[in-house]
Motif scaffolding. Structure first.
Motif, PDB file in Angstrom:
ATOM      1  N   CYS A 124      76.606  97.623  24.662  1.00 44.87           N
ATOM      2  CA  CYS A 124      75.461  97.804  23.772  1.00 44.87           C
ATOM      3  C   CYS A 124      74.844  96.487  23.320  1.00 44.87           C
ATOM      4  O   CYS A 124      73.698  96.454  22.910  1.00 44.87           O
TER       5      CYS A 124
ATOM      6  N   HIS B 282      75.317  95.092  20.632  1.00 47.07           N
ATOM      7  CA  HIS B 282      75.090  95.187  19.188  1.00 47.07           C
ATOM      8  C   HIS B 282      76.394  95.353  18.420  1.00 47.07           C
ATOM      9  O   HIS B 282      76.370  95.656  17.232  1.00 47.07           O
TER      10      HIS B 282
ATOM     11  N   ILE C  82      78.596  97.740  18.725  1.00 46.12           N
ATOM     12  CA  ILE C  82      78.887  99.138  18.407  1.00 46.12           C
ATOM     13  C   ILE C  82      79.929  99.740  19.338  1.00 46.12           C
ATOM     14  O   ILE C  82      80.804 100.477  18.902  1.00 46.12           O
ATOM     15  N   CYS C  83      79.861  99.421  20.619  1.00 49.29           N
ATOM     16  CA  CYS C  83      80.651 100.166  21.610  1.00 49.29           C
ATOM     17  C   CYS C  83      82.058  99.621  21.849  1.00 49.29           C
ATOM     18  O   CYS C  83      82.918 100.344  22.341  1.00 49.29           O
TER      19      CYS C  83
END
Length: 162
Positions: A43, A45, A47-48
């Motif tokens: 991601c 970001h 998140i994953c």
């Protein structure tokens, strides 16, 4: 014009000295400068959890970490799990193979590194503790049951060999 900064870093036990751009992520540094492609980028970001590595023994998102921040750090990537002399898989890797926790494999490096941190801190985690530890890792294949079974199997095997 961007001025590169020199870093000294150990990755999987090997020392490197490199000049890096200040905005270069650790994930890109590992993949492009050191050619360690096992750390995936999902991601970008945080998140994953696909890009998780261990930094000084703690799991961290390499997509959110800058390479310049790693001066003096020790980083472990998924490539650092396998036994260098024998080529034997780490017990966590073998458990993921045996319990079918790999699936498509894209998210696997992040799960492996998070599991390494978990079992290093808690060799006998409960089901809830495993779920809590892996809560920041996403699997697009959604095969979480086999991933949980893999972690339980790895914990069992690592306790037996300790």
């Amino acid at each position: 014009m961007t001025t590169k900064q020199r870093i000294n870093i150990k990755v999987n036990g090997k020392a490197y000295e490199r000049d890096v751009e200040p905005r270069l992520t650790l994930a890109d540094f590992l993949r492009h400068d050191l050619h360690l492609g096992g750390t995936h980028v999902g991601c970008e970001h945080g998140i994953c959890g696909v890009c998780n590595v261990l930094i000084d023994g703690r799991s961290a998102r390499s997509c959110l970490t800058l390479a310049v921040q790693m001066d003096g750090a020790q980083v472990t990537t998924v490539e650092g799990l396998r036994n260098r002399q024998t080529g034997q898989l780490h017990p966590i890797q073998q458990a993921f193979v045996d319990a079918h926790g790999l699936q498509c494999g894209f998210c696997t490096p992040g799960f492996l590194m998070t599991t390494l941190e978990l079992l290093g801190e808690n060799p006998n985690p409960s089901e809830d503790e495993i779920k809590e530890a892996l809560g920041g890792n996403l699997c697009r294949c959604t095969g979480y049951e086999s991933i949980l079974a893999s972690v339980r199997l790895a914990a069992e095997r690592m306790r037996a060999s300790a």
